[in-house]
Design an enzyme around this catalytic site. Structure first.
Site, PDB file in Angstrom:
ATOM      1  N   ARG A 268       0.817  -1.216   0.000  1.00 57.41           N
ATOM      2  CA  ARG A 268       0.000   0.000   0.000  1.00 57.41           C
ATOM      3  C   ARG A 268       0.851   1.267   0.000  1.00 57.41           C
ATOM      4  NH1 ARG A 268      -1.694   1.006   4.795  1.00 57.41           N
ATOM      5  NH2 ARG A 268      -2.665  -1.016   5.147  1.00 57.41           N
TER       6      ARG A 268
ATOM      7  N   TYR B 258     -15.676  21.576 -11.503  1.00 59.60           N
ATOM      8  CA  TYR B 258     -16.145  20.246 -11.915  1.00 59.60           C
ATOM      9  C   TYR B 258     -17.236  19.752 -10.955  1.00 59.60           C
ATOM     10  CZ  TYR B 258     -15.435  15.265 -13.117  1.00 59.60           C
ATOM     11  OH  TYR B 258     -15.592  13.956 -13.504  1.00 59.60           O
TER      12      TYR B 258
ATOM     13  N   ASP C 246      -7.173  22.737  -9.668  1.00 56.82           N
ATOM     14  CA  ASP C 246      -7.411  21.595 -10.560  1.00 56.82           C
ATOM     15  C   ASP C 246      -6.876  21.994 -11.931  1.00 56.82           C
ATOM     16  OD1 ASP C 246      -8.454  19.776 -12.396  1.00 56.82           O
ATOM     17  OD2 ASP C 246     -10.286  19.433 -11.236  1.00 56.82           O
TER      18      ASP C 246
ATOM     19  N   LYS D  37      -7.315  12.068 -17.953  1.00 55.66           N
ATOM     20  CA  LYS D  37      -7.495  12.846 -19.167  1.00 55.66           C
ATOM     21  C   LYS D  37      -6.200  12.865 -19.992  1.00 55.66           C
ATOM     22  CE  LYS D  37     -11.526  13.388 -17.348  1.00 55.66           C
ATOM     23  NZ  LYS D  37     -11.879  14.413 -16.403  1.00 55.66           N
TER      24      LYS D  37
END
Ligand SMILES: *Cc1c(COP(=O)(O)O)cnc(C)c1O
Length: 408
Positions: free
Chosen positions: A70, A124, A196, A221
């Site tokens: 992890r 967003y 962002d 993206k």
């Protein structure tokens, strides 16, 4: 050169994008002079120790050392390092299973109950949901602000204000924010800024270079670029990096090594994709701007776009995502237009190599600066790597369907 971190800052961004993260110890075997080009997929849960003493001495919680799955492994570290090296002011990058997970973890790293967050109104949608849902439940209140507010943000800052979140341009409505002006106010008032930066990526807007503290990417993206991986990243400056890292580790956030491997592959070609997609998008936007079927084009490189001057001052170019208003016709005609497109897929997300068209209705997502509902219906376009002449011809034939839908 090996892509060692120390060398990164002197090189130009395009060169860093090619070399970053390809450390010798991640691409070869100890004692073997050969190396492969790409760090392979390191899958891990258990890490084996030489002996009990070694196990007990291991305290690699925050270093790039094998400790437990992890906590990461070289494939993810290679990607994180490469993203960090895209911005010389960055101290480190954490990876997440999606862009939304990255945004949530970054907000939880800097906010505590009783704090207030200033959030851009064009943000967003799912980020808005985090604010109005999770953050509200834990006692963090959000005030939405006009994306064009600039230095006027100073008037909204109260005693409890802790952070300002920016997204520039908005991914539906494309208002460009005055990042330097907002950052200057934030620094003056001791507030943290988060941005962002999914649309521009650090290639078109080096956010930390403008003084932003924390830069967030939906790697889904442009970094991945091939529409087949969900991934997010949070990059922070030296002051905020320990907080960002600690919160992500506490929340158990990690990204799959297979996904990181695909994202690294995407990252290496991002500069040429972005250049080509940006050029095609601008050509298509200019063509649309001259059409009688189009009321306005919301593309940061066109003067009619709110914040265009700021874009021209601060950005190194434009990406391949923009919107346009149809000149009336309502939803039925818009639907006829989009359905008639043959080369544009209909779907969410963007940044891939294939073109997309999407009907968008931002009015319900706004509260600080109302979206004028009298405007024509909005269409968002992701421009891919097709020949732009073909995309233009496709739109040309689809406009016939838009006209027919109005007269019918
Ligand atoms: C897609 C997107 C996100 C979220 O990324 P996911 O990987 O889909 O969770 C965040 N911000 C912007 C601007 C986006 O377009």
């Amino acid at each position: 050169m090996s892509g060692d971190q120390g060398e990164g800052g002197k090189l130009k961004q395009g060169t860093r994008l090619v070399h970053a993260g390809r450390r010798r110890e991640w691409t070869g075997m100890p004692g073997d002079p050969g190396t492969i080009v790409n760090p392979p997929v390191w899958r891990a849960s258990t890490v084996l120790y030489e002996d009990v003493a070694h196990l007990r001495s291991a305290n690699f919680h925050t270093e790039q050392r094998l400790y437990y799955g992890r906590r990461g492994a070289p494939t993810g570290w290679a990607l994180a390092d490469a993203i960090t090296q895209m911005e010389p002011e960055a101290a480190g990058t954490m990876l997440f299973p999606s862009g939304v997970a990255a945004i949530a973890s970054a907000l939880l790293a800097v906010l505590k109950p009783g704090d207030e967050l200033l959030m851009v109104d064009s943000v967003y949608g799912p980020t808005r949901s985090i604010c109005d849902g999770l953050l509200r439940e834990i006692g963090v209140m959000t005030r939405y602000y006009d994306p064009l507010i600039g230095a006027g943000i100073a008037d909204l800052i109260g005693e409890k204000t802790r952070a300002i979140f920016l997204e520039s341009p908005g991914s539906l409505t494309f208002e460009v924010q005055d990042v330097p002006a907002i950052v200057a106010v934030a620094k003056d008032r001791g507030l943290i800024t988060l941005l962002d930066n999914t649309w521009a990526t650090p290639l078109l807007l080096p956010a930390l270079g403008y003084g932003v503290d924390i830069s967030i990417l939906a790697c889904t993206k442009y970094i991945v670029g091939h529409s087949d991986v969900m991934l997010g990243s949070v990059t922070a400056n030296a002051a905020l990096w320990p907080k960002v890292q600690a919160r992500a580790l506490m929340l158990g956030q990690m990204a799959s090594p297979d996904d990181c491997w695909l994202a690294l592959r995407g990252l290496r070609t991002m500069r040429v994709r972005l250049k080509e997609q940006g050029a095609s998008a601008l050509a298509l936007a200019r063509w649309l701007d001259a059409r009688p079927e189009v009321a306005s084009v919301l593309h940061p490189a066109l003067p009619a776009c709110p914040g265009h001057d700021v874009w021209a001052r601060d950005f190194h170019g434009a990406a391949g995502l923009f919107s346009f208003d149809l000149a009336g016709g309502g939803d039925a005609a818009r639907t006829a237009f989009i359905d008639a497109l043959e080369l544009f897929g209909i779907g969410y997300s963007w940044g891939g190599y294939e073109s997309l068209a999407l009907p968008v209705d931002p009015a319900s997502l706004r509260s600080a600066r109302r979206w004028d509902e009298a405007r024509g219906p909005l269409v968002r376009i992701n421009v891919g790597l097709e020949d732009v002449e073909d995309l233009i011809a496709d739109m040309d034939q689809a406009f016939v369907h838009w006209r027919n839908a109005q007269s019918g």
